[in-house]
Design a protein around this motif. Structure first.
Motif, mmCIF file in Angstrom:
data_model
loop_
_atom_site.group_PDB
_atom_site.id
_atom_site.type_symbol
_atom_site.label_atom_id
_atom_site.label_comp_id
_atom_site.label_asym_id
_atom_site.label_seq_id
_atom_site.Cartn_x
_atom_site.Cartn_y
_atom_site.Cartn_z
ATOM 1 N N ALA A 8 0.838 -1.203 0.000
ATOM 2 C CA ALA A 8 0.000 0.000 0.000
ATOM 3 C C ALA A 8 0.871 1.250 0.000
ATOM 4 C CB ALA A 8 -0.923 -0.008 1.216
ATOM 5 N N LYS A 49 -7.288 5.647 -4.387
ATOM 6 C CA LYS A 49 -7.700 4.291 -4.046
ATOM 7 C C LYS A 49 -8.063 3.572 -5.331
ATOM 8 C CE LYS A 49 -11.045 1.675 -1.305
ATOM 9 N NZ LYS A 49 -12.203 1.738 -0.374
ATOM 10 N N THR A 97 1.481 4.206 -3.005
ATOM 11 C CA THR A 97 1.213 5.609 -2.682
ATOM 12 C C THR A 97 2.437 6.497 -2.775
ATOM 13 O OG1 THR A 97 -0.581 4.925 -1.216
ATOM 14 C CG2 THR A 97 0.274 7.147 -0.901
ATOM 15 N N HIS A 113 -7.284 -7.955 5.745
ATOM 16 C CA HIS A 113 -7.737 -6.787 4.987
ATOM 17 C C HIS A 113 -8.412 -7.286 3.714
ATOM 18 C CE1 HIS A 113 -4.988 -4.048 7.296
ATOM 19 N NE2 HIS A 113 -5.971 -3.216 7.064
ATOM 20 N N LEU A 147 -5.166 1.192 3.465
ATOM 21 C CA LEU A 147 -4.802 2.582 3.231
ATOM 22 C C LEU A 147 -3.318 2.767 3.514
ATOM 23 C CD1 LEU A 147 -7.800 4.432 4.929
ATOM 24 C CD2 LEU A 147 -7.427 4.068 2.473
#
Length: 585
Positions: free
Chosen positions: A320, A382, A324, A358, A363
């Motif tokens: 994740a 997302k 990002t 998850h 996130l």
């Protein structure tokens, strides 16, 4: 396992030097160089160029080659960023106008070839031999040929396991067909593959080095390197690109140089683990390990449901953050210090629910606070689920020599990605497939920017000395298999061959690095040797488990060399899942 064997292959041992690579011919070449007196880098470069010859479905001399070197004499560990850059003429707008907003296989997604510069830079800075000496094993194989193994034939005809596709599924360019499908017939298992144009390229570079011998070894190697990026070979690459509708220019090649830098690292219970920087996915390995460091993994039991759930969830958190934050640090402000901070790892660790998986990619965290900076805006939205293949290309090389030096490299870019350059015998890196056409993504396509690379070698030290270079091919599975190998050795006391052969799991609950960036929320691939009871327990926690073959190349093909720092003994292991082999003395 019958007759009490611990492993299907023997653990390779030695006290002088050891090698493990993704192809037996590359392993043989590295061993030959070591026996001739070369060091770990000489051997690693020789193996890398042989892999460019012997694994054309996965690598290319014009492809990528991220490298980590430990130099015992200089007491330094450095990475070499063997990754190319987008041409200056490339842009998201161009692909929207001329390529239907897609990054499909072919010349358009070519970035500057970087493997040649990576090999030659490593050799010049950390090797002892000439280019001619280390390239000779590859030259002989290209010129005289070698019998095609079943794995290469399967790649040429596009027969692959479900979910596993290389950059392209079939050979479909005339310049490539001339070599691998002469007279319209794909070469069969056992046929001799001869690559005369590639051999000619090696001979041309050798001649340039010879012509500059009087300037000294360093300058002679640099002259060969410049012949590739500034001389006749550069002109031939650019002209071929132009003829095919590509964007590569002489200026792009002239401006390109690999970077030599201090790689990011963590301390894992006294072991320092290095990976390449966030221009590749390498920091996922050490991020995940830093999160896992806070768990009592041994008490869970190896490959128990608790253990596998914990590893999978830690990997999801690291992926994740990759999605990002990771990108070319020349263009993107990557909070690398914060991402590897122990207190940040503690925060991420607390997000793992031992009873519930998850259901999608978690996130991203907020690493900025651990750099003393205010939180920055998130650079990736997302994601929505996306269908598509899960590519598993690439190769790997690890070498350790008698002087305490080590070499770890992950070359890549196979013939399914783009056409072979006429007369040169190699394809130019099509690693542009690992960019995004979303301007807000940290890995968005920009002129001169590097895509975020999947190939990522690793190297671990203890007490400042080499403990274990390790790595694997496998696209987005690489970091996952590397984490499991490391834990098998560091936490569970396995030798490297046991650690490599142990069954593995993988999560795919994040956007894949390759276009079209397939995203399968909750998906877990698991080898069939994991017990049914454990699989049922993982499903109960919410993992969407797919049981794969007992020994699947979807899990990569690990290689590693471990050093006993007390006795000086060397231990090398290689994977059964592909064509890897280890050797030592």
């Amino acid at each position: 396992m019958s007759i009490g064997l611990k492993t299907y292959r023997p653990l390779i041992t030695g006290t002088t030097h050891a090698v493990s690579t993704s192809h037996y011919l590359a392993t043989a070449a590295a061993y030959r160089i070591l026996e001739e007196g070369g060091n770990a880098t000489d051997a690693g470069v020789a193996a890398g160029i042989v892999i460019n010859v012997a694994l054309p479905q996965y690598t290319s001399f014009g492809g990528v080659a991220p490298i980590i070197v430990h130099d015992a004499k200089q007491k330094e560990t450095k990475s070499i960023s063997g990754l190319g850059r987008w041409p200056k003429a490339a842009s998201i707008g161009y692909f929207e106008q001329h390529a239907d907003a897609k990054l499909v296989p072919g010349i358009l997604r070519t970035v500057t070839p970087s493997a040649a510069d990576g090999w030659l830079t490593a050799l010049r800075l950390y090797g002892t031999m000439t280019f001619e000496q280390v390239v000779t094993p590859a030259l002989e194989l290209a010129e005289n040929g070698f019998p095609i193994p079943h794995s290469l034939h399967r790649a040429l005809v596009g027969v692959t396991e479900e979910l596993v596709h290389d950059e392209g599924e079939v050979v479909n360019w005339s310049t490539t067909e001339e070599i691998f499908a002469p007279n319209g017939q794909v070469l069969k298992t056992g046929d001799i593959l001869v690559q005369k144009d590639l051999a000619s390229t090696f001979r041309r570079l050798i001649q340039v080095e010879r012509d500059n011998t009087m300037l000294g070894r360093d300058s002679a190697i640099k002259a060969a390197r410049d012949y590739f990026y500034l001389g006749e070979i550069a002109h031939e690459m650019v002209e071929f690109s132009r003829q095919q509708g590509g964007l590569l220019s002489l200026e792009d090649l002239a401006d390109f140089h690999v970077g030599v830098e201090t790689p990011p690292s963590i301390d894992y219970k006294g072991t320092e683990v290095f990976t390449c920087g966030p221009w590749c996915q390498g920091p996922v390995t050490i991020q995940a390990l830093k999160i896992l460091e806070g768990f009592d993994l041994q008490s869970m039991g190896h490959n128990s449901a608790d253990y596998l759930h914990t590893v999978l969830e830690a990997l999801k958190l690291a992926f994740a953050d990759r999605h990002t934050y990771y990108g070319d640090p020349d263009f993107v402000d990557v909070p690398m210090k914060g991402l590897l901070d122990k207190d940040y790892a503690s925060l991420r660790r607390a997000e793992i629910n031992m009873d519930v998986a998850h259901p999608e990619m978690p996130l991203a965290g907020d690493p900025w606070q651990f750099e003393g900076r205010d939180s920055s805006s998130v650079g990736a939205k997302k994601p929505d689920p996306v269908a598509g293949p899960l590519p598993a290309d690439t190769s790997y090389i690890s070498t350790v020599d008698r002087w305490g030096n080590a070499f770890s490299a992950t070359p890549s870019d196979g013939i399914g990605a783009a056409p072979i350059v006429k007369g040169l015998g190699f394809m130019m890196s099509a690693r542009g497939s690992q960019s995004w056409l979303d301007p807000e993504h940290p890995c968005s396509l920009e002129p001169g920017k590097r895509p975020r690379l999947t190939p990522n070698p690793a190297l671990a030290l203890r007490r400042g000395k080499v403990w274990m270079p390790f790595g694997t091919p496998g696209g987005d599975v690489q970091c996952q298999s590397m984490v499991q190998l490391f834990l098998n050795v560091a936490e569970f006391g396995m030798d490297v061959q046991e650690a490599i052969e142990a069954p593995r799991v993988s999560t795919w609950s994040f956007p894949n690095s390759f276009w079209p960036h397939a995203y399968n929320p909750g998906l877990v691939g698991i080898e069939g040797r994991i017990s049914e009871e454990t699989i049922s327990d993982l499903k109960r926690r919410g993992h969407k488990v797919e049981v794969w073959d007992d020994w699947t190349s979807k899990m990569g093909s690990l290689s590693a060399v471990q050093v006993d720092q007390d006795t000086g003994a060397l231990f090398a292991g290689a994977d059964l899942r592909r064509d890897g082999y280890a050797i030592g003395r």
